[in-house]
Scaffold this motif. Structure first.
Motif, PDB file in Angstrom:
ATOM      1  N   TYR A   1      10.244  -1.085   1.452  1.00  0.00           N
ATOM      2  CA  TYR A   1       9.511  -0.067   2.202  1.00  0.00           C
ATOM      3  C   TYR A   1       9.435  -0.492   3.720  1.00  0.00           C
ATOM      4  O   TYR A   1       9.500   0.578   4.472  1.00  0.00           O
ATOM      5  CB  TYR A   1       8.056  -0.261   1.678  1.00  0.00           C
ATOM      6  N   THR A   2       9.306  -1.680   4.041  1.00  0.00           N
ATOM      7  CA  THR A   2       9.331  -2.048   5.442  1.00  0.00           C
ATOM      8  C   THR A   2      10.492  -1.842   6.297  1.00  0.00           C
ATOM      9  O   THR A   2      10.546  -1.303   7.511  1.00  0.00           O
ATOM     10  CB  THR A   2       8.804  -3.668   5.728  1.00  0.00           C
TER      11      THR A   2
ATOM     12  N   THR B   1       0.828  -1.250   0.209  1.00  0.00           N
ATOM     13  CA  THR B   1       0.065   0.083  -0.032  1.00  0.00           C
ATOM     14  C   THR B   1       0.997   1.355  -0.028  1.00  0.00           C
ATOM     15  O   THR B   1       0.073   2.476  -0.304  1.00  0.00           O
ATOM     16  CB  THR B   1      -0.869   0.044   1.165  1.00  0.00           C
ATOM     17  N   GLU B   2       1.987   1.116   0.092  1.00  0.00           N
ATOM     18  CA  GLU B   2       2.752   2.251   0.114  1.00  0.00           C
ATOM     19  C   GLU B   2       3.360   2.779  -0.988  1.00  0.00           C
ATOM     20  O   GLU B   2       3.510   4.102  -1.213  1.00  0.00           O
ATOM     21  CB  GLU B   2       4.306   2.027   0.952  1.00  0.00           C
ATOM     22  N   LEU B   3       3.147   2.150  -2.191  1.00  0.00           N
ATOM     23  CA  LEU B   3       3.263   2.593  -3.365  1.00  0.00           C
ATOM     24  C   LEU B   3       1.947   2.987  -4.130  1.00  0.00           C
ATOM     25  O   LEU B   3       1.157   2.331  -3.873  1.00  0.00           O
ATOM     26  CB  LEU B   3       3.910   1.279  -4.392  1.00  0.00           C
ATOM     27  N   PRO B   4       2.040   4.273  -4.679  1.00  0.00           N
ATOM     28  CA  PRO B   4       0.821   4.722  -5.253  1.00  0.00           C
ATOM     29  C   PRO B   4       0.094   3.496  -6.214  1.00  0.00           C
ATOM     30  O   PRO B   4       1.016   2.915  -7.068  1.00  0.00           O
ATOM     31  CB  PRO B   4       1.536   6.033  -6.017  1.00  0.00           C
ATOM     32  N   ALA B   5      -1.031   3.923  -6.279  1.00  0.00           N
ATOM     33  CA  ALA B   5      -1.922   2.751  -7.142  1.00  0.00           C
ATOM     34  C   ALA B   5      -1.522   2.559  -8.431  1.00  0.00           C
ATOM     35  O   ALA B   5      -1.449   1.679  -9.104  1.00  0.00           O
ATOM     36  CB  ALA B   5      -3.275   2.944  -6.869  1.00  0.00           C
ATOM     37  N   MET B   6      -1.297   3.933  -9.271  1.00  0.00           N
ATOM     38  CA  MET B   6      -0.648   3.784 -10.613  1.00  0.00           C
ATOM     39  C   MET B   6       0.566   3.235 -10.715  1.00  0.00           C
ATOM     40  O   MET B   6       0.525   2.413 -11.935  1.00  0.00           O
ATOM     41  CB  MET B   6      -0.685   5.307 -11.253  1.00  0.00           C
ATOM     42  N   MET B   7       1.315   3.087 -10.198  1.00  0.00           N
ATOM     43  CA  MET B   7       2.727   2.316 -10.190  1.00  0.00           C
ATOM     44  C   MET B   7       2.395   1.118  -9.633  1.00  0.00           C
ATOM     45  O   MET B   7       2.740   0.104 -10.457  1.00  0.00           O
ATOM     46  CB  MET B   7       3.721   2.900  -9.139  1.00  0.00           C
TER      47      MET B   7
ATOM     48  N   GLY C   1      14.709  -0.516  -8.254  1.00  0.00           N
ATOM     49  CA  GLY C   1      15.456   0.690  -7.546  1.00  0.00           C
ATOM     50  C   GLY C   1      14.759   1.807  -8.061  1.00  0.00           C
ATOM     51  O   GLY C   1      14.550   2.946  -7.474  1.00  0.00           O
ATOM     52  N   ALA C   2      14.431   1.924  -9.564  1.00  0.00           N
ATOM     53  CA  ALA C   2      14.083   3.176  -9.976  1.00  0.00           C
ATOM     54  C   ALA C   2      12.671   3.574  -9.583  1.00  0.00           C
ATOM     55  O   ALA C   2      12.261   4.416  -9.191  1.00  0.00           O
ATOM     56  CB  ALA C   2      14.109   3.105 -11.311  1.00  0.00           C
ATOM     57  N   LEU C   3      11.751   2.344  -9.349  1.00  0.00           N
ATOM     58  CA  LEU C   3      10.380   2.935  -9.010  1.00  0.00           C
ATOM     59  C   LEU C   3      10.506   3.040  -7.155  1.00  0.00           C
ATOM     60  O   LEU C   3       9.570   3.996  -7.132  1.00  0.00           O
ATOM     61  CB  LEU C   3       9.516   1.387  -8.907  1.00  0.00           C
ATOM     62  N   PHE C   4      11.300   2.539  -6.625  1.00  0.00           N
ATOM     63  CA  PHE C   4      11.402   2.899  -5.244  1.00  0.00           C
ATOM     64  C   PHE C   4      11.880   4.279  -5.190  1.00  0.00           C
ATOM     65  O   PHE C   4      11.308   5.131  -4.107  1.00  0.00           O
ATOM     66  CB  PHE C   4      12.322   1.931  -4.395  1.00  0.00           C
TER      67      PHE C   4
END
Length: 241
Positions: free
Chosen positions: A62-63, A40-46, A112-115
């Motif tokens: 993220y954790t 849930t930390e990552l935006p829905a579109m991504m 890594g790029a998405l993070f």
């Protein structure tokens, strides 16, 4: 290379939380093959662009990151998004057009790029793949970043079972998993030493596990030493006291 580990997190189907992981690493047993973290930390579109392995890797990242300050990251995977790569190759073989979106998240540095993008984090990150020595290569990279002045580095390690037609190349039973930890220079305090030697015939090995999971068992446990033999080399992980 001497470093210390601060904060760690891991995710696999059926294993969530430190207690579950430390218990399983002590006595590994078959895990469910299906399961995906909520991420849930990552935006829905991504999030919609990311397959199971990517979600697992990012959940561990993220954790482990929590609300700590940003730091350089090393994303390490022996095979990466190989399932997506196979799908792209099969699409090419059928003479059909490739999906640019699918290709963009199939490359080894995609997680890594998405993070980085999702968090607006402009600190350095790198992607590492080095076969059976991938986890050691990740920590060599992390120690290099520490030597360059980074106060802390987050290492994220992830992999999943090989898809057809590559299953025969599996060396150990594989589960979809990821783990992450933050490392610092140990300074004058006791830490973990990683060295590389020629094979001497005295390597100490534990119960069969995927290479990186055997390292995780050492990092979060209390064993004094773990040897990972790869061909003519032995990577020695030692806990200083």
């Amino acid at each position: 290379m001497v470093f210390s580990v601060h904060h760690w997190a891991a995710w696999a189907p059926g294993l969530v939380g430190h207690d579950a992981w430390t218990s399983w690493l002590t006595q590994p047993h078959p895990l469910p093959s299906e399961g995906t973290p909520p991420l849930t930390e990552l935006p829905a579109m991504m999030r919609r662009r990311v397959d199971r392995l990517g979600r697992i890797a990012l959940q561990a990242a993220y954790t482990c990151q929590r609300d700590l300050p940003p730091c350089p990251g090393v994303f390490a995977s022996r095979y990466g998004e190989i399932g997506r790569s196979v799908e792209l190759l099969e699409t090419l073989a059928r003479g059909e057009p490739l999906s640019p979106t699918s290709f963009s998240v199939s490359v080894h540095n995609a997680m890594g790029a998405l993070f980085s993008i999702a968090r607006g984090d402009t600190t350095a990150y790198s992607a590492v793949a080095a076969g059976a020595e991938t986890v050691e290569a990740a920590f060599v990279e992390a120690c290099g970043l520490l030597a360059d002045g980074a106060p802390e580095v987050q290492v994220v390690v992830y992999d999943e079972p090989l898809p057809p037609p590559f299953e025969p190349f599996t060396e150990h039973p594989m589960v979809p998993h990821a783990w992450a930890c933050r490392v610092r220079d140990a300074g004058d305090a006791p830490g973990i030493t990683l060295t590389c030697h020629g094979a001497e015939g005295d390597a100490e090995a534990g119960a069969p596990l995927e290479d990186d999971l055997a390292v995780l068992r050492f990092l979060v446990g209390d064993a004094a030493r773990f040897d990972h033999s790869v061909g003519p080399r032995v990577w020695r992980w030692r806990r200083d006291v």
